[in-house]
Structure formats: C-alpha cells, structure tokens
Write a protein that holds these residues in place. Sequence first.
Motif, PDB file in Angstrom:
ATOM      1  N   ASP A  36      -8.153  -4.262  -7.684  1.00 38.36           N
ATOM      2  CA  ASP A  36      -7.071  -3.561  -7.002  1.00 38.36           C
ATOM      3  C   ASP A  36      -5.967  -3.212  -7.988  1.00 38.36           C
ATOM      4  O   ASP A  36      -5.676  -3.968  -8.920  1.00 38.36           O
ATOM      5  N   SER A  37      -5.324  -2.060  -7.777  1.00 38.68           N
ATOM      6  CA  SER A  37      -4.297  -1.589  -8.704  1.00 38.68           C
ATOM      7  C   SER A  37      -3.079  -2.499  -8.740  1.00 38.68           C
ATOM      8  O   SER A  37      -2.362  -2.538  -9.738  1.00 38.68           O
ATOM      9  N   CYS A  89      -7.945 -13.191   1.256  1.00 40.57           N
ATOM     10  CA  CYS A  89      -8.064 -12.576  -0.062  1.00 40.57           C
ATOM     11  C   CYS A  89      -7.662 -13.581  -1.139  1.00 40.57           C
ATOM     12  O   CYS A  89      -6.692 -14.331  -0.973  1.00 40.57           O
ATOM     13  N   TYR A 137      -8.496  -2.723   0.594  1.00 41.25           N
ATOM     14  CA  TYR A 137      -7.675  -2.917  -0.595  1.00 41.25           C
ATOM     15  C   TYR A 137      -7.866  -1.815  -1.627  1.00 41.25           C
ATOM     16  O   TYR A 137      -6.944  -1.446  -2.332  1.00 41.25           O
ATOM     17  N   SER A 138      -9.076  -1.307  -1.741  1.00 46.50           N
ATOM     18  CA  SER A 138      -9.344  -0.315  -2.778  1.00 46.50           C
ATOM     19  C   SER A 138     -10.495   0.573  -2.345  1.00 46.50           C
ATOM     20  O   SER A 138     -11.415   0.135  -1.653  1.00 46.50           O
ATOM     21  N   GLU A 152     -13.809  -0.771  -3.457  1.00 43.87           N
ATOM     22  CA  GLU A 152     -14.195  -2.099  -2.990  1.00 43.87           C
ATOM     23  C   GLU A 152     -15.723  -2.171  -2.822  1.00 43.87           C
ATOM     24  O   GLU A 152     -16.326  -1.327  -2.152  1.00 43.87           O
ATOM     25  N   THR A 178       2.116   1.810  -3.491  1.00 41.93           N
ATOM     26  CA  THR A 178       1.034   2.342  -4.324  1.00 41.93           C
ATOM     27  C   THR A 178       0.812   3.820  -4.038  1.00 41.93           C
ATOM     28  O   THR A 178       0.652   4.629  -4.954  1.00 41.93           O
ATOM     29  N   CYS A 231     -13.182  -6.288  -5.639  1.00 44.09           N
ATOM     30  CA  CYS A 231     -12.693  -5.048  -6.235  1.00 44.09           C
ATOM     31  C   CYS A 231     -11.630  -5.365  -7.270  1.00 44.09           C
ATOM     32  O   CYS A 231     -11.128  -6.489  -7.360  1.00 44.09           O
ATOM     33  N   GLN A 274       0.831  -1.198   0.000  1.00 46.93           N
ATOM     34  CA  GLN A 274       0.000   0.000   0.000  1.00 46.93           C
ATOM     35  C   GLN A 274       0.868   1.252   0.000  1.00 46.93           C
ATOM     36  O   GLN A 274       0.548   2.243  -0.647  1.00 46.93           O
TER      37      GLN A 274
END
Length: 309
Positions: free
Chosen positions: A151-152, A200, A123-124, A127, A20, A149, A17
């Motif tokens: 997620d990137s 996940c 996570y996003s 989501e 990101t 979601c 994270q």
Amino acid sequence: MREQMKKVFYPLHASDQTVTEVLSMIEKNNKHPKPAKMVRTIVIAAALVSAMLACTAFTADYIINRREIFFFDTIEALTQKQQEDLDDPDAVVGYSVPSSAEENADMETSAEYVARAMESGFYSENEKVISRETGSEGDDWDERMISECDDSYYGEIVTEYRTSSDYATHVTVDGLLDWDLSFLSETLTPDAGGQLLSFCRHQQQDDFSITKLHLGYTTADGGCFVLNYEYNTEWDYGEKPEYILNSVYDRNELYTTSDNVQALVQEYDGQIWVTVQNGYKSVSIFTNGCTFEEICDDLDQMQLASVIG
C-alpha cells in the motif's frame, strides 16, 4: 507532502484514502479533488483569502477523550483559525460540505461495499488474494478472504476480511471489542451481505494494527443506516482539532450519551452523520432514514464508553 496533507485533512472527516486520492490528483492534474459522495471536502489556499474576520467560534472537549472541535459562522473565521493552528499563513486549509440527498441517492450500498471488499480488497488496486474460505461449524464468520499488497501509505500489509450476518447483532474481537448491538434489530433490518470485519497487519508483524467493522441496516421506511468502527494504531484521532462551518448543516450538535460520551451529530437534507472518536478508535454513523432523536436514542444504547474507551 503527505504529512502536510494529513495535517490539513485530519479535521475534515477525511480518511487516509482521501488524502491519497487528493495527492494523486494533485500529481496528475494539479486540480482540486473530485467531490466525494456523502461529504464533499472543500480545499482552499489560505493565501488567496483577502479578508480575515474576527474568529467567532467555541471549543468543546470530549468527556472521555481530548478531541477538540471548533465551530465557525464564517469561512473567513474558520480559515483564520486554521492558519493560526498550523502556524503557517500560506497553509492550505479546508472545510467539509455535506452532499445533498439527491447527490447521495446512488451511493454504494453496504452489500455492494462488502462484495467489493471480498472480491479485491480496499487498500490497493494491486491487492493480491492469497486465500478464500467458507466457514464451517464453530467458525464465527461465513466467508473469509486473505490478501496482501504494498500500500502507498501503510507499506507491505496482509489483510483478512470476514463476513457474517451475526455481526449485525454482536461483534467480538479478542482484547478489543465485545459489542452487543442486538437492540438495533428492534427498529432496523440488517442488510443481507452487508456486514464486514477486517484485520490488517504489516507483513513482518504478527499483531493487527488496523481493525475495521462495517455494518449495514435498512430503516423502517427503506432508508439506509451504516455503522462503522475503526481501530487504527497508526492514526490518532485526537491529535488535531476539527473545524466545522455551521452554516453548511441544518443542525450541528455535540450530544452527550447516557454513558457520558460526546458524539458529534450533524444533519443536512434529511441525512445524519455521527462521529465519536478517542485516540486510535472511531465510531461513525450515516443514515437517511432516522430522525435526530432516534439517532440519539441509539447512541444511548451503544455502550460507547466501553467501545472507544
């Protein structure tokens, strides 16, 4: 770009994270990342460092894994070693700096963290909640939320979040964990609503690729004690070495537990950080209400060899 940043941030106690967030900030503002609570990550361009002093560091290998840690007395020595390891004189390098107790005074509590995760996931920001349930007799959870979601980093994923006060004393995950933590309740009080277990997986797969555990406690003097566990098949914690600047901590040691596991224990301004890693598994602790000796006693009782082995 992401792979380059992962190589840089991996040794810095920084999560995916964090990578990101930094990439996003670079794209939007072309500025350094905003300091995070608990530990700030300092990023510098190696090409801007004019003086490269002799490297004064030593290496320590974990007993039951291949984690490698380098300790440095100067920023210049740390920078030089990272450049050598990355084999790129223009590589971006960095080191972590602990935040003060005052800076961390208003950090998110475990109960707030769990509530946020159960409301919208972590996570996003996109989501989507698929279902919510309340546990019944026979379930090993109190509340459950399932989301999905794109997620990137991880792509299209499905995540299951579970809460249970029982996790504070014993956590069982088939084929992965059977962790007795009941001894912690002798000196710590589990935070109400401060326990979370999540799973996940990629949408097209049945097996979970990431399992996370977050447990919050309160110490006898009202301080916090946060215990985290993560199993992530997409992230090898032993792949890259770690670089630590000794001078930014009050105390910096590798402690060998009674079951022959080494933990990195770092202390600053009345706060303690602990990390234990092996392959795809990691255990971490943050507390501002325990002494160094008390933390080491807890580590001796945590059965870490079986938890991260």
